[in-house]
Design an enzyme around this catalytic site. Structure first.
Site, mmCIF file in Angstrom:
data_model
loop_
_atom_site.group_PDB
_atom_site.id
_atom_site.type_symbol
_atom_site.label_atom_id
_atom_site.label_comp_id
_atom_site.label_asym_id
_atom_site.label_seq_id
_atom_site.Cartn_x
_atom_site.Cartn_y
_atom_site.Cartn_z
ATOM 1 N N ASP A 27 -4.566 -7.089 6.497
ATOM 2 C CA ASP A 27 -4.238 -5.700 6.187
ATOM 3 C C ASP A 27 -4.194 -4.829 7.441
ATOM 4 O O ASP A 27 -5.202 -4.678 8.130
ATOM 5 C CB ASP A 27 -5.304 -5.159 5.217
ATOM 6 N N MET B 185 -9.124 -7.165 8.188
ATOM 7 C CA MET B 185 -8.495 -5.926 8.670
ATOM 8 C C MET B 185 -7.937 -6.156 10.073
ATOM 9 O O MET B 185 -8.657 -6.584 10.973
ATOM 10 C CB MET B 185 -9.526 -4.778 8.735
ATOM 11 N N MET C 115 -10.505 5.688 -0.115
ATOM 12 C CA MET C 115 -11.297 6.131 1.041
ATOM 13 C C MET C 115 -12.247 7.245 0.605
ATOM 14 O O MET C 115 -11.830 8.193 -0.067
ATOM 15 C CB MET C 115 -10.361 6.672 2.129
ATOM 16 N N HIS D 31 -8.716 -1.890 -2.629
ATOM 17 C CA HIS D 31 -9.446 -1.989 -1.365
ATOM 18 C C HIS D 31 -10.380 -0.786 -1.240
ATOM 19 O O HIS D 31 -9.949 0.315 -0.913
ATOM 20 C CB HIS D 31 -8.411 -2.010 -0.219
ATOM 21 N N HIS E 102 -1.355 -2.443 -3.668
ATOM 22 C CA HIS E 102 -2.617 -2.352 -2.923
ATOM 23 C C HIS E 102 -3.108 -0.913 -2.998
ATOM 24 O O HIS E 102 -2.427 0.010 -2.535
ATOM 25 C CB HIS E 102 -2.355 -2.774 -1.471
ATOM 26 N N MET F 179 -12.706 1.326 0.606
ATOM 27 C CA MET F 179 -13.243 1.662 1.924
ATOM 28 C C MET F 179 -14.293 2.735 1.671
ATOM 29 O O MET F 179 -14.107 3.919 1.982
ATOM 30 C CB MET F 179 -12.110 2.150 2.843
ATOM 31 N N SER G 105 0.850 -1.197 0.000
ATOM 32 C CA SER G 105 0.000 0.000 0.000
ATOM 33 C C SER G 105 0.886 1.248 0.000
ATOM 34 O O SER G 105 1.855 1.320 0.740
ATOM 35 C CB SER G 105 -0.879 -0.003 1.258
ATOM 36 N N ASP H 226 -5.645 1.711 -1.745
ATOM 37 C CA ASP H 226 -6.636 2.036 -0.718
ATOM 38 C C ASP H 226 -7.479 3.213 -1.178
ATOM 39 O O ASP H 226 -6.950 4.309 -1.414
ATOM 40 C CB ASP H 226 -5.916 2.421 0.589
HETATM 41 C C1 DX5 Z 1 -5.847 0.971 6.334
HETATM 42 C C2 DX5 Z 1 -5.489 0.519 4.946
HETATM 43 C C3 DX5 Z 1 -4.228 -0.271 4.895
HETATM 44 C C4 DX5 Z 1 -3.018 0.502 5.314
HETATM 45 C C5 DX5 Z 1 -1.851 -0.407 5.578
HETATM 46 O O1 DX5 Z 1 -7.035 1.646 6.313
HETATM 47 O O2 DX5 Z 1 -6.513 -0.286 4.418
HETATM 48 O O3 DX5 Z 1 -4.049 -0.856 3.622
HETATM 49 O O4 DX5 Z 1 -2.640 1.435 4.374
HETATM 50 O O5 DX5 Z 1 -0.836 0.383 6.077
HETATM 51 P P1 DX5 Z 1 0.112 -0.059 7.278
HETATM 52 O O6 DX5 Z 1 0.888 -1.249 6.775
HETATM 53 O O7 DX5 Z 1 0.952 1.135 7.519
HETATM 54 O O8 DX5 Z 1 -0.771 -0.418 8.432
HETATM 55 ZN ZN ZN Z 2 -6.026 -1.529 2.631
#
Ligand code: DX5
Ligand code: ZN
Length: 206
Positions: free
Chosen positions: A169, A134, A34, A63, A30, A65, A6, A32
């Site tokens: 994750d 998670m 949001m 991913h 990955h 979110m 990520s 993310d």
């Molecule tokens: C959290 C994300 C993760 C995050 C992982 O909301 O979904 O993918 O970026 O980052 P680290 O490895 O720093 O926890």
């Molecule tokens: Zn993630």
């Protein structure tokens, strides 16, 4: 152990970070996403992501979110997406979303927040290709791994199903990796991207 990296927490900007990840043997990038609703933070627009991922030939592990995953499927189907993951907590009819993702020839993943029990996934497990457990509250990189989540990996394993990959994750680093050896894949963000040598960090996880 597969590793998906990520890029949201890094010393470098997104393009540079993704270029560095591209130079490693990471299995996936990955992504993310949001939306500022399902999680407090809103990060990238699809337009931004589309530009960023031009820096890599890695397959994407996306991913979402996001409150309304349906809104994003068509867009991400245009990219080099292997897995499109939505959160079980965000939908009333998971099957509809699974089918929609599959209709684009993309593998489907479902993620669960720390408070969501594995049993809730049961009706859908035979239809999907990834479960993303998670191990932090979704919404930010750099948080601390929650050891209580380890049990979820074992619970999923004991079902004996082989159609989906188990990925974990959040908070994965060289110490916490030992707790999740039973998983098939880990997502790692800050442990890799805040370092000076991405490949070295990935080697420690594998
Ligand atoms: C959290 C994300 C993760 C995050 C992982 O909301 O979904 O993918 O970026 O980052 P680290 O490895 O720093 O926890
Ligand atoms: Zn993630």
């Amino acid at each position: 152990m597969k590793v998906s990296v990520s890029f949201i927490k890094s010393k470098y900007n997104e393009r540079e970070t993704i270029r560095f990840i591209d130079q490693t043997n990471a299995d996936y990038l990955h992504v993310d996403v949001m939306d500022g609703k399902f999680v407090t933070e809103k990060n990238y627009t699809f337009g931004q992501i589309k530009e960023y991922v031009k820096e890599t030939s890695k397959k994407l592990d996306v991913h979402l979110m996001c409150e309304n995953p349906h809104k994003y499927i068509k867009d991400f189907a245009l990219l080099n997406t292997e897995y499109l993951i939505f959160h079980l907590e965000t939908v009333n009819n998971p099957e509809e979303i699974i089918n929609e993702i599959h209709s684009y020839g993309i593998k489907c993943g479902i993620s669960i927040k720390p408070d969501t029990e594995v049993i809730k996934l049961k009706p859908y497990l035979e239809k999907i290709e990834q479960v993303l457990v998670m191990s932090v509250e979704p919404g930010a990189g750099g948080q601390e791994f929650m050891p209580e989540m380890i049990q979820k990996i074992d619970d999923l394993k004991t079902l004996g199903l082989t159609n989906f990959l188990i990925s974990v994750d959040g908070g994965i680093n060289e110490s916490t990796i030992d707790y999740v050896r039973n998983a098939d894949m880990v997502v790692s963000g800050s442990f890799v991207c805040l370092s000076d040598n991405y490949q070295e960090q990935i080697n420690k996880l594998r």
